[in-house]
Motif scaffolding. Sequence first.
Motif, PDB file in Angstrom:
ATOM      1  N   UNK A 129       0.100  -1.132  -0.127  1.00 21.56           N
ATOM      2  CA  UNK A 129       0.298   0.110  -0.148  1.00 21.56           C
ATOM      3  C   UNK A 129       0.951   1.130   0.328  1.00 21.56           C
ATOM      4  N   UNK A 130       1.920   1.436   0.603  1.00 19.30           N
ATOM      5  CA  UNK A 130       2.932   2.517   0.966  1.00 19.30           C
ATOM      6  C   UNK A 130       3.749   2.379  -0.707  1.00 19.30           C
ATOM      7  N   UNK A 131       3.653   1.416  -1.539  1.00 15.48           N
ATOM      8  CA  UNK A 131       4.728   2.090  -2.444  1.00 15.48           C
ATOM      9  C   UNK A 131       3.662   2.313  -2.975  1.00 15.48           C
ATOM     10  N   UNK A 132       2.552   1.838  -3.568  1.00 17.42           N
ATOM     11  CA  UNK A 132       1.437   2.223  -4.292  1.00 17.42           C
ATOM     12  C   UNK A 132       1.139   3.847  -3.921  1.00 17.42           C
ATOM     13  N   UNK A 133       1.242   4.540  -2.960  1.00 10.62           N
ATOM     14  CA  UNK A 133       1.493   5.669  -2.215  1.00 10.62           C
ATOM     15  C   UNK A 133       2.651   6.171  -2.723  1.00 10.62           C
ATOM     16  N   UNK A 134       3.407   5.550  -2.912  1.00  8.46           N
ATOM     17  CA  UNK A 134       4.384   6.780  -3.046  1.00  8.46           C
ATOM     18  C   UNK A 134       4.554   6.713  -4.644  1.00  8.46           C
ATOM     19  N   UNK A 135       4.063   5.959  -5.799  1.00 10.97           N
ATOM     20  CA  UNK A 135       3.866   5.698  -6.843  1.00 10.97           C
ATOM     21  C   UNK A 135       2.922   7.180  -6.985  1.00 10.97           C
ATOM     22  N   UNK A 136       1.283   7.213  -6.873  1.00  3.09           N
ATOM     23  CA  UNK A 136       1.165   8.125  -6.775  1.00  3.09           C
ATOM     24  C   UNK A 136       1.695   9.274  -6.350  1.00  3.09           C
ATOM     25  N   UNK A 137       2.412   9.441  -5.137  1.00  6.18           N
ATOM     26  CA  UNK A 137       2.875  10.778  -5.181  1.00  6.18           C
ATOM     27  C   UNK A 137       3.864  11.143  -5.955  1.00  6.18           C
ATOM     28  N   UNK A 138       4.905  10.230  -6.289  1.00  7.03           N
ATOM     29  CA  UNK A 138       5.964  10.450  -7.603  1.00  7.03           C
ATOM     30  C   UNK A 138       5.232  10.800  -9.087  1.00  7.03           C
ATOM     31  N   UNK A 139       3.693  10.543  -9.365  1.00  6.11           N
ATOM     32  CA  UNK A 139       3.063  10.113 -10.541  1.00  6.11           C
ATOM     33  C   UNK A 139       2.214  11.857 -10.137  1.00  6.11           C
ATOM     34  N   UNK A 140       1.858  12.421  -9.313  1.00  6.85           N
ATOM     35  CA  UNK A 140       1.244  13.701  -8.772  1.00  6.85           C
ATOM     36  C   UNK A 140       2.412  15.159  -8.261  1.00  6.85           C
ATOM     37  N   UNK A 141       3.696  14.808  -8.582  1.00  7.13           N
ATOM     38  CA  UNK A 141       5.016  15.226  -8.147  1.00  7.13           C
ATOM     39  C   UNK A 141       5.804  15.558  -9.681  1.00  7.13           C
ATOM     40  N   UNK A 142       5.317  14.439 -10.778  1.00  9.50           N
ATOM     41  CA  UNK A 142       6.135  14.659 -12.095  1.00  9.50           C
ATOM     42  C   UNK A 142       4.837  15.897 -12.924  1.00  9.50           C
ATOM     43  N   UNK A 143       3.825  16.051 -12.142  1.00  9.08           N
ATOM     44  CA  UNK A 143       2.553  17.050 -12.852  1.00  9.08           C
ATOM     45  C   UNK A 143       3.474  18.623 -13.316  1.00  9.08           C
ATOM     46  N   UNK A 144       4.159  18.916 -11.903  1.00  8.62           N
ATOM     47  CA  UNK A 144       4.792  19.997 -11.446  1.00  8.62           C
ATOM     48  C   UNK A 144       7.008  20.133 -12.366  1.00  8.62           C
ATOM     49  N   UNK A 145       6.346  19.445 -12.676  1.00 11.02           N
ATOM     50  CA  UNK A 145       8.343  19.268 -13.388  1.00 11.02           C
ATOM     51  C   UNK A 145       7.801  21.046 -13.921  1.00 11.02           C
ATOM     52  N   UNK A 146       7.271  21.193 -14.206  1.00  7.00           N
ATOM     53  CA  UNK A 146       6.852  23.254 -14.788  1.00  7.00           C
ATOM     54  C   UNK A 146       7.702  24.297 -13.834  1.00  7.00           C
ATOM     55  N   UNK A 147       7.747  24.119 -12.658  1.00  7.49           N
ATOM     56  CA  UNK A 147       7.625  24.779 -11.615  1.00  7.49           C
ATOM     57  C   UNK A 147       9.180  25.016 -11.436  1.00  7.49           C
ATOM     58  N   UNK A 148       9.112  26.403 -10.750  1.00  4.62           N
ATOM     59  CA  UNK A 148      10.353  26.640  -9.902  1.00  4.62           C
ATOM     60  C   UNK A 148      11.390  25.658 -10.397  1.00  4.62           C
ATOM     61  N   UNK A 149      12.639  25.918 -10.583  1.00  2.00           N
ATOM     62  CA  UNK A 149      13.560  25.046 -10.777  1.00  2.00           C
ATOM     63  C   UNK A 149      14.041  24.461  -8.887  1.00  2.00           C
TER      64      UNK A 149
END
Length: 205
Positions: A129-149
Amino acid sequence: MSKKKGLSIEEKRTRMMEIFFETKDVFQLKDLEKIAPKEKGITSMSVKEVLQSLVDDAMVDTDRIGTSNYFWAFPSKALHGRKQKLEQLESQLTEGTQKKQSLQQSIENAKVGRENTDSRAATLKELEGLRQQRNQLKAELATYQGCDPEIIKEIRQMNKVAKDAANRWTDNVFAIKSWAKKKFGFEQNQIDKTFGIPEDFDYID
């Protein structure tokens, strides 16, 4: 010759925000319907829809003055919003790290006797469950790649910490399997089957 693919809704939203951030100006809808196609490749027919989606997500501010509606969005507000989102993600990652530490302690306790197979199965289920949560967070973080470096740099560092923590937990599982094999003479596949360890259980790349 294949037809040129149009912009996705997210690409249109990103380019529309670029207009506000680059100009730091206030616009009417009719202004954006002229600027967006020429400078950002957004069709004039879709400008209103894209703009409304940004207003609905509180990324663009709007106000009615007289008979006209005006729209604006400044980088400072967007940065503040991203920082709030980052703080929320950091809190979730911290909670996940604490749960992993608790599971690591459960592993240490399980080394003694190893009779409680139900507890081990529950621990493995929680890990998944934690691994799945981490993958979801990782995917959500990826949407912020265009933000401040700098923000992206911090997010990536936190992601590495979470990954290292998960892999340390995996180290403990392998250590227990090795201990059980030496202690009781079990074969590895027998250990996996007995304690419900998936065949593809491994480190996170």
